[in-house]
Design an enzyme around this catalytic site. Structure first.
Site, PDB file in Angstrom:
ATOM      1  CG  ASP A  16      40.081  49.673 -15.011  1.00  0.00           C
ATOM      2  OD1 ASP A  16      39.513  48.831 -14.436  1.00  0.00           O
ATOM      3  OD2 ASP A  16      39.504  50.435 -15.979  1.00  0.00           O
ATOM      4  CG  HIS A  25      36.324  49.547 -13.465  1.00  0.00           C
ATOM      5  ND1 HIS A  25      36.560  48.185 -14.096  1.00  0.00           N
ATOM      6  CD2 HIS A  25      35.222  49.708 -14.001  1.00  0.00           C
ATOM      7  CE1 HIS A  25      35.388  48.078 -14.997  1.00  0.00           C
ATOM      8  NE2 HIS A  25      34.842  49.161 -15.258  1.00  0.00           N
ATOM      9  CD  GLU A  42      31.784  48.163 -17.582  1.00  0.00           C
ATOM     10  OE1 GLU A  42      31.470  47.829 -18.519  1.00  0.00           O
ATOM     11  OE2 GLU A  42      32.804  48.220 -17.129  1.00  0.00           O
TER      12      GLU A  42
END
Length: 750
Positions: free
Chosen positions: A193, A270, A326
């Site tokens: 991440d 990410h 996201e």
């Protein structure tokens, strides 16, 4: 006569002791359990172990049973008549009528017999036996019992984010140990991440030489101060990574306990840490400018496939998790390469561009004999047939995916994000926000309404997620995971009709001792008093129920503003009070108070039942809509409880009493929690009017509270008029200088 009394007393003691054994207090509770009479006693010199060939390597797990000694071990090609005592792990036969995923555990005078068709089911039975031993005060004595059991769901998962904070391999093995004891079978290892890359990839050494290390140990400090990466060996370098050999070691360790390790390698978003060291894979070509791979760059897919090739050699799991959540799409919209690809592939928008990337990776994994899992954003723009969805943004994504024929794992944040507070946030270390006590976890059913009956088979199970922004140590991970994970264990294993919160809570008390023996830093149940208030509008009264997280709390309370002591009224039944009151309550052990004093305010005020008119409407959090602020019900510890109404602009609302009333005071309570962007108002103003057009300002309160304190706080804004005034309309304005959310629960007018 004296001897008879002694004998009866002895028999009574024995009967009581046996009766106590009638509840094994197992978690998850078995789906069928039949108690026998008496107990089985392990011989101090050791017990023989007989294992059929298919389970040869499982006998070693019995070393986890306390005080169990194996005298001899015999591997059997064929079960004979002489193998009718001791501990037996036997292959099930058709005549046993045991399901393919089920086990049968029989404890009687002859010893212990475990039967199952395969290793997975046999492991479940073994851990039931081990848990029985851990639950006994004297584990050499165990009750005679027959358990027929099988799991409700095939996927029973627990997640751990090691990107935000690296966790030692020794702890992850311990995590696996506890998971196995409670019948979890999937460990979702979030390895990459933006906060750090944690897995050795030999073809790309900079991923572990630099992308695995950051400038600040605290995730929050790093996030707020440049978000930079730093070379391993630098004085301030914080991070770490697992070598491929260490990862293989963990995979083998977990497999020996019946747990599959699923790695997560984030894409296409990410990925700030990757693009910091390989900026040519970003649309901008520069480090620290974006977190999403450039989808229009063919080298992106070369990189990702090369990484996955090494990942596949480490993890034999049928699934590989690729994230997919996201992703910010603005860079793709302005990138010549991405737009050229979009045009070439006839893609409508950037959602379909992301879908293109996901499909490329899905097809690659399927060609390698694996399946792709992604968070529910991978539904956007379309999904390939074989992809599995993790539904985290509520249940809607899971419902949509299952009804479309995709397999789904339910992980909704409201019920299964264990980075949320598990008790009163004011008493806890900082988390990312939210409120998720264990009773709410337990209430979750992974089969949501809205799934077509014939598509329920696509719900594979449920998983709890532990994102580690505010879990810098493994002790904090344990604190956030346990005992909530035990509630999830029962959700995933036990049939819905066999589950009971009251029964689970009673059984849970015995498992605190197990967690202590395993040296788990679990969250201890609070002594703080909780209240549940039911308002009765017909008789203008409230019924108040008091409890705590203890099983049988001792609570004393007052209604006269006095601090409760052990000489105050003891709470035994719900309290009904007419009119306005404040109840003060606290928990006690013997005569000593062991909790803070809880203040429960009950307001029977003039505005109850009156309609509220909004000059600026609520947004996002309607609660009970127009009935929220005058329903006589106060909000609780979370703005998700349907009693807190949320506003993103200034609050501007009024009440029409339909006739002139005497107004003495006007009160509103607000919540502040800066993490998710919830703040107190800047200025609170009260106005009165007789005609609803011409308002006179009667009071102003300016708020000077600190907006940076991360703790949850509540503040009551009460303006009391110097002298009561007559008015038909009461208007309140509360400004929103922080441009976040304003949450309020009741407009109280006296």
């Amino acid at each position: 006569m004296r001897y008879l009394l002694v004998l009866l007393s002895f028999l009574g003691f024995q009967f009581f002791g046996f009766a106590q054994q009638q509840s094994l207090d197992l978690i998850p509770v078995p789906n069928k359990i039949t108690y026998g009479e008496g107990t089985y006693t392990f011989v101090t010199t050791g017990t023989p172990l007989y294992i059929t060939e298919s389970f040869t390597d499982l006998g070693v797990l019995l070393s986890e049973y306390p005080q169990l000694k194996i005298s001899t071990t015999e591997i059997l090609k064929k079960v004979g008549k002489k193998h009718n005592q001791g501990i037996r792990l036997f292959q099930a036969e058709d005549i046993d009528k045991i399901g393919p995923k089920a086990y049968r555990l029989t404890i009687d005078n002859s010893g212990i017999l475990l039967k199952a068709h395969n290793k997975e089911a046999m492991l479940s039975g073994l851990y039931t036996l081990i848990q029985i031993g851990l639950l006994q005060e004297q584990p050499q004595y165990i009750p005679q019992v027959t358990i027929d059991d099988s799991p409700r769901f095939s996927y029973r998962g627990l997640h751990l984010d090691v990107s935000r904070h690296f966790m030692p391999l020794s702890f992850i093995k311990k995590y696996i140990d506890v998971m196995a004891l409670y019948k979890f079978n999937v460990f979702h290892w979030h390895l990459t991440d933006g906060a750090g890359w944690r897995l050795e990839i030999k073809q790309y050494p900079e991923l572990t030489q630099k992308a695995a290390w950051r400038t600040h140990a605290s995730w929050k400090d790093w996030w707020n101060n440049g978000r930079q990466y730093i070379e391993q060996g630098a004085p301030n370098a914080y991070g770490g990574y697992y070598t491929q050999e260490q990862a293989k070691e963990l995979v083998a360790y977990a497999a020996s306990k019946g747990i599959t390790v699923i790695p997560e390698i984030e894409m296409p978003g990410h990925s700030e840490e990757v693009l910091a060291v390989y900026p040519h894979l970003a649309c901008t070509g520069k480090p620290y400018t974006q977190g999403e791979f450039c989808i229009g760059n063919p080298e992106t897919f070369v990189f990702l496939k090369n990484v996955l090739d090494e990942v596949l050699t480490i993890f034999p799991s049928p699934y590989i998790h690729i994230g997919g959540d996201e992703a910010e799409k603005k860079h793709w919209a302005s990138c010549d390469k991405c737009q050229s690809l979009k045009k070439k592939e006839n893609l409508k928008d950037e959602h379909e561009l992301q879908s293109y990337a996901i499909k490329q990776m899905d097809e690659y994994l399927q060609a390698k004999g694996r399946k792709l899992i992604g968070w529910d954003e991978i539904l956007e723009g379309g999904l390939t047939k074989g992809a599995t969805v993790m539904s985290w943004r509520g249940e809607e994504g899971g419902i949509k995916a299952a009804n479309a024929g995709h397999d789904v794992i339910m992980t909704p944040g409201e019920y299964l994000y264990f980075d949320s507070y598990q008790t009163d946030p004011r008493s806890q270390p900082e988390t990312i926000g939210g409120y998720l006590p264990i009773d709410k976890v337990y209430a979750y059913n992974p089969i949501p309404k809205g799934i077509e009956k014939d598509k329920e088979k696509h719900i594979l199970g449920a998983q709890a997620n532990l994102w580690a922004e505010y879990m810098p140590t493994y002790q904090q991970v344990e604190y956030m995971a346990f005992p909530r994970a035990l509630a999830l264990a029962e959700i995933n294993w036990t049939n819905q009709e066999n589950r009971s919160w009251v029964d689970f809570k009673a059984r849970l008390q015995k498992h605190y001792r197990i967690l202590q023996e395993l040296d788990v830093n679990y969250y201890r149940p609070s002594y703080d008093v909780r209240s549940e208030v039911t308002f009765h509008p017909d008789r203008k009264s409230n019924t108040v129920s008091l409890t705590s997280e203890q099983t049988n709390p001792v609570i004393f309370y007052t209604t006269n503003d006095a601090i409760p002591t052990s000489k105050s009224t003891r709470y035994t039944n719900p309290i009904e009070l007419a009119g306005s009151h404040t109840i003060k309550a606290a928990s006690f052990i013997d005569s000593f108070r062991v909790s803070a004093v809880e203040n429960i305010r009950l307001d029977i005020h003039k505005a109850i039942g009156m309609k509220v008119y909004y000059n600026t409407p609520w947004e996002g959090y309607p609660a009970q809509k127009e009935l929220t602020l005058t329903n006589g019900i106060n909000g609780g510890l979370t703005y998700q409880d349907k009693q807190w109404q949320g506003f993103t602009k200034d609050i501007d609302l009024y009440v029409d009493f339909e006739r002139r009333e005497e107004i003495k005071s006007v009160t509103m309570r607000f919540m502040q929690m800066p993490g998710p962007g919830v703040y107190f108002p800047g200025v609170y103003k009260v106005y009165l009017s007789d005609n609803g057009k011409n308002y006179r300002e009667v009071g102003v309160i300016t708020n000077y509270e600190d907006t940076q304190d991360p703790k949850l706080r509540f503040k009551t804004f009460t303006y009391t008029l110097d002298k009561p005034q007559m008015a038909r309309y009461v208007k309140v304005v509360a400004t929103n200088p922080m441009k976040g959310y304003l949450f309020t629960d009741e407009l109280i007018i006296y």
